[in-house]
Design an enzyme around this catalytic site. Structure first.
Site, short mmCIF file in Angstrom:
data_model
loop_
_atom_site.label_atom_id
_atom_site.label_comp_id
_atom_site.label_asym_id
_atom_site.label_seq_id
_atom_site.Cartn_x
_atom_site.Cartn_y
_atom_site.Cartn_z
N LYS A 1 0.79 -1.23 0.00
CA LYS A 1 0.00 0.00 0.00
C LYS A 1 0.82 1.30 0.00
CE LYS A 1 -4.35 -1.69 0.59
NZ LYS A 1 -4.23 -2.99 1.19
N GLU B 1 -9.94 6.04 3.14
CA GLU B 1 -10.71 4.96 3.74
C GLU B 1 -9.73 3.84 4.06
OE1 GLU B 1 -10.07 5.14 0.58
OE2 GLU B 1 -9.39 3.08 0.22
N SER C 1 1.78 -9.84 -0.68
CA SER C 1 1.42 -8.41 -0.64
C SER C 1 1.65 -7.75 0.71
CB SER C 1 -0.03 -8.24 -1.07
OG SER C 1 -0.89 -9.08 -0.31
C1 LIG Z 1 -5.17 -4.05 1.15
C2 LIG Z 1 -4.46 -5.31 0.98
C3 LIG Z 1 -4.82 -6.22 -0.04
C4 LIG Z 1 -6.01 -6.04 -0.93
O1 LIG Z 1 -6.01 -4.90 -1.72
P1 LIG Z 1 -5.67 -4.93 -3.27
O2 LIG Z 1 -5.99 -3.57 -3.71
O3 LIG Z 1 -6.53 -5.98 -3.89
O4 LIG Z 1 -4.24 -5.26 -3.39
C5 LIG Z 1 -4.05 -7.34 -0.21
N1 LIG Z 1 -2.99 -7.61 0.59
C6 LIG Z 1 -2.64 -6.78 1.59
C7 LIG Z 1 -1.49 -7.14 2.44
C8 LIG Z 1 -3.36 -5.61 1.82
O5 LIG Z 1 -2.99 -4.80 2.81
#
Ligand SMILES: *Cc1c(COP(=O)(O)O)cnc(C)c1O
Length: 399
Positions: free
Chosen positions: A95, A117, A384
């Site tokens: 993010k 948000e 992620s």
């Molecule tokens: C917010 C988040 C997601 C989901 O959001 P996307 O916009 O689909 O990437 C996935 N993994 C993590 C670790 C997140 O913080």
């Protein structure tokens, strides 16, 4: 395999084929047009790119490693598994790439106040971090239910100087938090920039957020070629709104030989109200500024959603994903809560990495498909985020 030219979307009106667009109140049109103009100028400005890449390197920790998951590969006994380590970034998830990019745009536009948000709290933390770094006032809207399951991130945002506003309407999760942020923006649009946290919402957000995350795939491409001398066979990422997935996939979209799979939240199974897999039983509709696939009933009412991971618990998918699903370039599957929790455990025990529950959905898919693939195949999953924020919740379920 279809051949696609990723440079063609979105078109000048913000559409990905029939998806996307600008479904917003009149009062926001000027702000969105200003944002698009500023973004296009910034994107072509070497000074902007230099400052952004410096921050991504020195403040956020890019490039992130591409890690060969040797023990997971051995345990599953099939394809070679690599992990793109976005979990090692500052604040613990992908993010921050977007939050830092957008705060530089806010500064260029002369705004003094930031709103956002947040679902799991990762985008709120990333935004609060960027706001602290650049000295902006910052207000984060968060569903009251999410505040409870992500108390650690609420405290982090407060330490970073942000005001966290609980939203109790409706299901008190991400959708309602976005509604409140939009309401704030309509009221304060002259002083305020809204840092939207996924590849969602009205044009130009899906394009801007995607572009700030494209670096994930660009690094991955370089790293896997440097390491193995060739392209990977298959990339896998979880899909909430779709920002980590599209950022990871983008540099590979034109390579027809690379399979791309997005993994949605299957929750407790594909039962109405108990999951968040928009491509399993969803339909075309408009939600929060964009036309895309979403979970709604026959009257167009948005259905309840559920996922063990707050970051995947949203009724709509980013419009670019709907486009690539239609033309077949990206395929979509889902993992259930139980499968994600099992993957969370496995990765922790076998690789010494506690993944975010969102990312655990991608790992769950890897665990499903890797064993039946030959050992010369290369899979890369986008990790992620890290799981610190989820440890409390996972412990209540698993320990
Ligand atoms: C917010 C988040 C997601 C989901 O959001 P996307 O916009 O689909 O990437 C996935 N993994 C993590 C670790 C997140 O913080």
């Amino acid at each position: 395999m279809v051949s696609v030219d990723p440079a063609l979307v979105p078109d000048a009106s913000g559409h990905f084929g029939p998806y996307g667009g600008m479904f917003v109140p009149e009062t926001l049109m000027t702000a969105l047009q200003e944002l698009e103009r500023e973004y296009r100028t910034a994107a072509a400005d070497p000074a902007f790119q230099l400052e952004l890449s410096g921050l991504l390197r020195d403040f956020c920790g890019r490039p992130t490693p591409l890690y060969f998951a040797e023990r997971l590969t051995g345990k599953l006994g099939g394809a070679q598994i690599f992990l793109k380590r976005e979990d090692l970034l500052h604040t613990g998830a992908h993010k921050i790439n977007n939050a830092i990019g957008q705060i530089l745009l806010a500064r260029r536009m002369g705004k003094s106040r930031i709103i956002a948000e947040t679902g799991a709290g990762q985008h709120g933390v990333a935004t609060a971090t960027a706001a602290a770094r650049f000295g902006f006032d910052c207000v984060i809207y968060m569903g009251a239910v999410d505040m409870e399951r992500q108390a650690l991130n609420v405290a982090r945002m407060k330490f970073l100087g942000a005001e966290v506003v609980p939203v109790t309407a409706g299901q008190a999760t991400l959708k309602e938090a976005i509604n409140e942020a939009m309401r704030d923006w309509v009221t304060n649009v002259r002083t305020t920039h809204y840092i939207l946290g996924s590849a969602l919402g009205s044009h130009p957000y899906p394009m801007i957020v995607r572009d700030f995350h494209k670096i994930i795939g660009e690094e991955t491409r370089e790293q896997i070629i440097a390491r193995t001398g060739r392209l990977p066979d298959h990339l896998i990422a979880c899909v909430g709104g779709g920002s980590n997935a599209i950022g990871f996939f983008h540099a590979f979209l034109a390579d027809g030989s690379v399979r791309l799979t997005g993994v949605e939240a299957g929750g407790e199974g594909i039962i109405c109200g108990r999951h968040a897999a928009r491509f399993q039983g969803g339909k075309l509709g408009v939600l929060q500024g964009t036309k895309t696939w979403l979970l709604a009933d026959d009257d167009g009412q948005i259905e309840l959603t559920h996922s063990v991971s707050a970051g995947l618990d949203y009724a709509a998918i980013g419009p670019e994903h709907s486009y690539y699903r239609d033309n077949g370039r990206i395929s979509y599957d889902f993992a259930t809560d139980d499968e994600a929790l099992a993957a969370f455990r496995t990765l922790a025990e076998i690789e010494g990495i506690i993944p975010a529950l969102e990312s655990a959905h991608a790992i769950a898919h890897v665990i499903k498909i890797a064993p039946s693939l030959p050992s010369d195949r290369i899979l890369i999953a986008n990790l992620s985020g890290r799981g610190d924020k989820d440890v409390h919740q996972a412990a209540e379920i698993l320990l």
